[in-house]
Design a protein around this motif. Structure first.
Motif, mmCIF file in Angstrom:
data_model
loop_
_atom_site.group_PDB
_atom_site.id
_atom_site.type_symbol
_atom_site.label_atom_id
_atom_site.label_comp_id
_atom_site.label_asym_id
_atom_site.label_seq_id
_atom_site.Cartn_x
_atom_site.Cartn_y
_atom_site.Cartn_z
ATOM 1 N N LEU A 113 62.767 -27.249 13.608
ATOM 2 C CA LEU A 113 62.835 -28.264 14.600
ATOM 3 C C LEU A 113 61.400 -28.653 14.822
ATOM 4 C CD1 LEU A 113 65.170 -25.899 16.985
ATOM 5 C CD2 LEU A 113 65.753 -28.074 15.225
ATOM 6 N N ASN A 114 61.283 -29.979 14.538
ATOM 7 C CA ASN A 114 60.059 -30.703 14.488
ATOM 8 C C ASN A 114 59.733 -31.444 15.655
ATOM 9 O OD1 ASN A 114 57.702 -31.818 13.380
ATOM 10 N ND2 ASN A 114 58.514 -33.684 12.723
ATOM 11 N N LYS A 115 58.381 -31.813 15.963
ATOM 12 C CA LYS A 115 57.815 -32.508 17.336
ATOM 13 C C LYS A 115 57.943 -31.322 18.282
ATOM 14 C CE LYS A 115 59.563 -36.900 15.544
ATOM 15 N NZ LYS A 115 59.971 -38.289 15.849
ATOM 16 N N ALA A 116 57.785 -30.110 18.139
ATOM 17 C CA ALA A 116 57.982 -29.064 19.302
ATOM 18 C C ALA A 116 56.996 -29.300 20.194
ATOM 19 C CB ALA A 116 57.619 -27.741 18.417
ATOM 20 N N GLU A 117 55.840 -29.964 19.925
ATOM 21 C CA GLU A 117 54.682 -30.354 20.802
ATOM 22 C C GLU A 117 55.146 -31.067 21.887
ATOM 23 O OE1 GLU A 117 54.972 -32.276 18.450
ATOM 24 O OE2 GLU A 117 54.033 -34.137 19.369
ATOM 25 N N LEU A 118 56.374 -31.660 21.778
ATOM 26 C CA LEU A 118 56.826 -32.587 22.871
ATOM 27 C C LEU A 118 57.890 -32.034 23.908
ATOM 28 C CD1 LEU A 118 57.679 -35.910 20.936
ATOM 29 C CD2 LEU A 118 55.619 -35.524 22.223
ATOM 30 N N ALA A 119 58.080 -30.713 23.479
ATOM 31 C CA ALA A 119 59.366 -29.882 24.395
ATOM 32 C C ALA A 119 58.507 -28.857 25.145
ATOM 33 C CB ALA A 119 60.055 -29.297 23.386
ATOM 34 N N CYS A 141 58.193 -26.404 14.614
ATOM 35 C CA CYS A 141 57.026 -27.228 13.882
ATOM 36 C C CYS A 141 56.740 -28.324 14.722
ATOM 37 C CB CYS A 141 57.333 -27.110 12.386
ATOM 38 S SG CYS A 141 58.460 -28.333 12.022
ATOM 39 N N SER A 142 55.546 -28.766 14.203
ATOM 40 C CA SER A 142 55.031 -30.020 14.772
ATOM 41 C C SER A 142 54.167 -30.727 13.589
ATOM 42 C CB SER A 142 54.430 -30.059 15.839
ATOM 43 O OG SER A 142 53.604 -31.122 16.396
ATOM 44 N N VAL A 143 54.441 -31.706 12.850
ATOM 45 C CA VAL A 143 53.445 -32.284 11.871
ATOM 46 C C VAL A 143 52.328 -32.735 12.899
ATOM 47 C CG1 VAL A 143 53.226 -34.065 10.381
ATOM 48 C CG2 VAL A 143 55.560 -32.752 10.634
ATOM 49 N N GLU A 144 52.541 -33.193 13.805
ATOM 50 C CA GLU A 144 51.402 -33.781 14.893
ATOM 51 C C GLU A 144 50.283 -32.695 14.935
ATOM 52 O OE1 GLU A 144 51.732 -36.952 15.890
ATOM 53 O OE2 GLU A 144 50.165 -36.991 17.274
ATOM 54 N N SER A 145 50.752 -31.498 15.662
ATOM 55 C CA SER A 145 49.728 -30.587 15.911
ATOM 56 C C SER A 145 49.737 -29.398 14.954
ATOM 57 C CB SER A 145 50.122 -29.796 17.221
ATOM 58 O OG SER A 145 51.428 -28.999 16.978
ATOM 59 N N GLY A 165 68.184 -34.291 6.990
ATOM 60 C CA GLY A 165 68.031 -34.428 8.634
ATOM 61 C C GLY A 165 68.123 -35.816 8.863
ATOM 62 N N PRO A 166 68.399 -36.238 10.114
ATOM 63 C CA PRO A 166 68.662 -37.783 10.465
ATOM 64 C C PRO A 166 67.371 -38.304 10.651
ATOM 65 C CG PRO A 166 68.874 -36.189 12.388
ATOM 66 C CD PRO A 166 68.724 -35.177 11.179
ATOM 67 N N SER A 167 67.425 -39.907 10.710
ATOM 68 C CA SER A 167 66.379 -40.680 10.767
ATOM 69 C C SER A 167 65.441 -40.117 11.822
ATOM 70 C CB SER A 167 66.672 -41.985 10.888
ATOM 71 O OG SER A 167 67.706 -42.223 9.744
ATOM 72 N N GLY A 168 64.110 -40.381 11.634
ATOM 73 C CA GLY A 168 63.115 -40.438 12.850
ATOM 74 C C GLY A 168 62.746 -38.769 13.112
ATOM 75 N N VAL A 169 63.214 -37.974 12.503
ATOM 76 C CA VAL A 169 62.856 -36.368 12.657
ATOM 77 C C VAL A 169 61.636 -36.017 12.148
ATOM 78 C CG1 VAL A 169 65.374 -35.954 13.568
ATOM 79 C CG2 VAL A 169 64.066 -35.322 11.095
ATOM 80 N N GLY A 170 61.113 -37.056 11.400
ATOM 81 C CA GLY A 170 59.771 -36.354 10.665
ATOM 82 C C GLY A 170 59.735 -36.030 9.455
ATOM 83 N N LYS A 171 60.886 -36.579 8.569
ATOM 84 C CA LYS A 171 60.993 -35.793 7.120
ATOM 85 C C LYS A 171 59.818 -36.124 6.399
ATOM 86 C CE LYS A 171 65.263 -37.381 6.733
ATOM 87 N NZ LYS A 171 65.304 -37.982 8.020
ATOM 88 N N SER A 172 59.688 -37.809 6.324
ATOM 89 C CA SER A 172 58.683 -38.228 5.306
ATOM 90 C C SER A 172 57.354 -37.738 5.879
ATOM 91 C CB SER A 172 58.785 -39.688 5.547
ATOM 92 O OG SER A 172 60.012 -40.146 5.371
ATOM 93 N N SER A 173 57.138 -37.607 7.170
ATOM 94 C CA SER A 173 56.032 -36.856 7.714
ATOM 95 C C SER A 173 55.638 -35.612 7.260
ATOM 96 C CB SER A 173 55.753 -37.149 9.104
ATOM 97 O OG SER A 173 56.129 -38.250 9.703
ATOM 98 N N LEU A 174 56.675 -34.647 7.353
ATOM 99 C CA LEU A 174 56.668 -33.537 6.904
ATOM 100 C C LEU A 174 56.085 -33.360 5.570
ATOM 101 C CD1 LEU A 174 56.663 -30.349 7.615
ATOM 102 C CD2 LEU A 174 59.157 -30.293 7.110
HETATM 103 P P1 GDP Z 1 61.920 -39.511 8.987
HETATM 104 O O1 GDP Z 1 62.874 -40.803 9.153
HETATM 105 O O2 GDP Z 1 62.829 -38.393 9.203
HETATM 106 O O3 GDP Z 1 61.490 -39.390 7.450
HETATM 107 O O4 GDP Z 1 60.824 -39.481 10.136
HETATM 108 P P2 GDP Z 1 59.312 -40.000 9.924
HETATM 109 O O5 GDP Z 1 58.520 -39.084 8.983
HETATM 110 O O6 GDP Z 1 59.320 -41.585 9.282
HETATM 111 O O7 GDP Z 1 58.710 -40.019 11.315
HETATM 112 C C1 GDP Z 1 59.548 -40.764 12.374
HETATM 113 C C2 GDP Z 1 58.190 -41.006 13.452
HETATM 114 O O8 GDP Z 1 58.142 -39.646 14.136
HETATM 115 C C3 GDP Z 1 56.942 -41.258 13.003
HETATM 116 O O9 GDP Z 1 56.493 -42.285 14.187
HETATM 117 C C4 GDP Z 1 56.140 -40.016 13.153
HETATM 118 O O10 GDP Z 1 54.789 -40.255 13.267
HETATM 119 C C5 GDP Z 1 56.767 -39.308 14.301
HETATM 120 N N1 GDP Z 1 56.519 -37.758 14.042
HETATM 121 C C6 GDP Z 1 56.611 -37.175 12.940
HETATM 122 N N2 GDP Z 1 56.362 -35.821 13.206
HETATM 123 C C7 GDP Z 1 56.035 -35.822 14.416
HETATM 124 C C8 GDP Z 1 55.719 -34.854 15.265
HETATM 125 O O11 GDP Z 1 55.429 -33.467 14.946
HETATM 126 N N3 GDP Z 1 55.375 -35.152 16.805
HETATM 127 C C9 GDP Z 1 55.484 -36.250 17.175
HETATM 128 N N4 GDP Z 1 55.157 -36.534 18.414
HETATM 129 N N5 GDP Z 1 55.718 -37.441 16.262
HETATM 130 C C10 GDP Z 1 56.130 -37.028 14.940
#
Ligand code: GDP
Length: 314
Positions: A113-119, A141-145, A165-174
């Motif tokens: 579960l990503n973006k944990a720093e927001l919860a 986890c948090s790619v951010e922190s 996983g669904p769009s926007g959750v941070g797959k590419s970022s991870l």
């Molecule tokens: P994907 O569609 O699952 O591949 O998601 P992306 O990797 O494109 O990320 C979608 C958005 O979430 C981007 O704006 C990222 O910068 C943001 N993001 C990714 N990881 C994190 C995180 O850990 N925390 C926060 N706050 N934003 C994140």
């Protein structure tokens, strides 16, 4: 022809340890003639090797342990199901759909579960115990922190992993975070032959033809895939997997097996089986589920309905 996949990582340094000799290979005409495709992730028999130019011919493809279609990768042995706590908010039914789809592949999975720093702390604690009751041990986890990235990287070791996983959750970022965390030189020091596969032109050339032939999609919509070596062994697909679970492989009968809660009840039950072998666990007499309700049962019921309708129209 080989009959089985080489067992384990030993004896196959190119695969198991993430290091090896890189060869530029072409598929022998005889394989093409019998329409034997070579996918990213395949173990192959390479013959007629030219060691000077490091070229070879793929003569045969070992039997695949697994094959997934989206992205097209052979021998995936680990799925990382990635959701986010917020943005988008963790939604239990959607998560269940993904888990069911992932479970239906038979490939072991890890839930992160990503973006944990927001919860807030309370949400993390609540979700942790909730997901445990579903049968999963989530990694926050948090790619951010950078929280939890070490644990995640550890879970990828010695395996070929695809992130879904669904769009926007941070797959590419991870994927990018794990890619930049990778230090090929550390590994290369142990082996003079090693050249990082990362960014190899061979993969770029190979993947376009391979994917478009398989998916039948136009080249501009083709999803390319290559495998990034993970420090300590194993590979991570550089392209996320499915982001919309179709559940097409799930049948009325197999749906329950995709729920750890059902598996637990069936295992714990003395009689081990329901009275009817084709029991769908919806109140039939002699069902071992009787009285063993669990939180996600309504989701099971909902998905069962959806699958029934699909099967009727097939
Ligand atoms: P994907 O569609 O699952 O591949 O998601 P992306 O990797 O494109 O990320 C979608 C958005 O979430 C981007 O704006 C990222 O910068 C943001 N993001 C990714 N990881 C994190 C995180 O850990 N925390 C926060 N706050 N934003 C994140």
């Amino acid at each position: 022809p080989p009959e089985a996949t080489p067992s384990g990582s030993s004896g196959n340094s190119a695969y198991g340890s993430g290091v090896g000799v890189e060869l530029l290979c072409v598929v022998k005409a005889v394989l093409k003639k019998i329409k034997r495709r070579v996918l990213v992730g395949d173990r192959v028999v390479v013959g007629s090797i030219d060691w000077v130019d490091r070229r070879g011919w793929i003569e045969n493809v070992f039997q695949r342990k697994t094959e997934i279609v989206d992205p097209p990768v052979a021998n995936v042995d680990h799925l990382l199901v990635l959701f986010s706590m917020e943005q988008p908010k963790l939604e239990p039914f959607l998560l269940t759909r993904f888990l069911v789809e992932a479970e239906s592949t038979g490939i072991p999975l890890t839930l992160a579960l990503n973006k944990a720093e927001l919860a807030d702390e309370e949400a993390l604690v609540t979700w942790k115990s909730r997901l445990r009751s579903w049968g999963y041990e989530p990694i926050f986890c948090s790619v951010e922190s950078k929280l939890g990235l070490d644990t995640l990287a550890f879970s990828l070791r010695d395996q070929t992993t695809v992130i879904v996983g669904p769009s926007g959750v941070g797959k590419s970022s991870l994927i990018n975070a794990l890619r930049s965390d990778y230090h090929p030189r550390d590994v290369a020091a142990e082996d003079n032959w090693f050249e990082p596969i990362l960014g190899s032109k061979w993969f770029e050339d190979q993947r376009v033809g391979e994917v478009s032939a398989r998916s039948g999609r136009g080249k501009h919509t083709t999803r390319n895939v290559s495998l990034l070596p993970v420090a300590g062994g194993g590979y991570l697909a550089d392209t996320p997997g499915f982001n919309q679970p179709s559940l097409l492989k799930v049948t009325k009968q197999s749906l329950a097996e995709a729920f750890p809660e059902f598996r637990r009840v069936l295992k714990a039950s003395d009689s081990a089986n329901c009275a009817f072998s084709n029991c769908l666990h919806v109140g039939e007499p002699g069902c071992v589920l009787d009285g063993n309700m669990f939180e996600r049962y309504p989701y099971y019921f909902q998905l069962l309905d959806e699958i029934k309708i699909r099967e009727e129209f097939q």
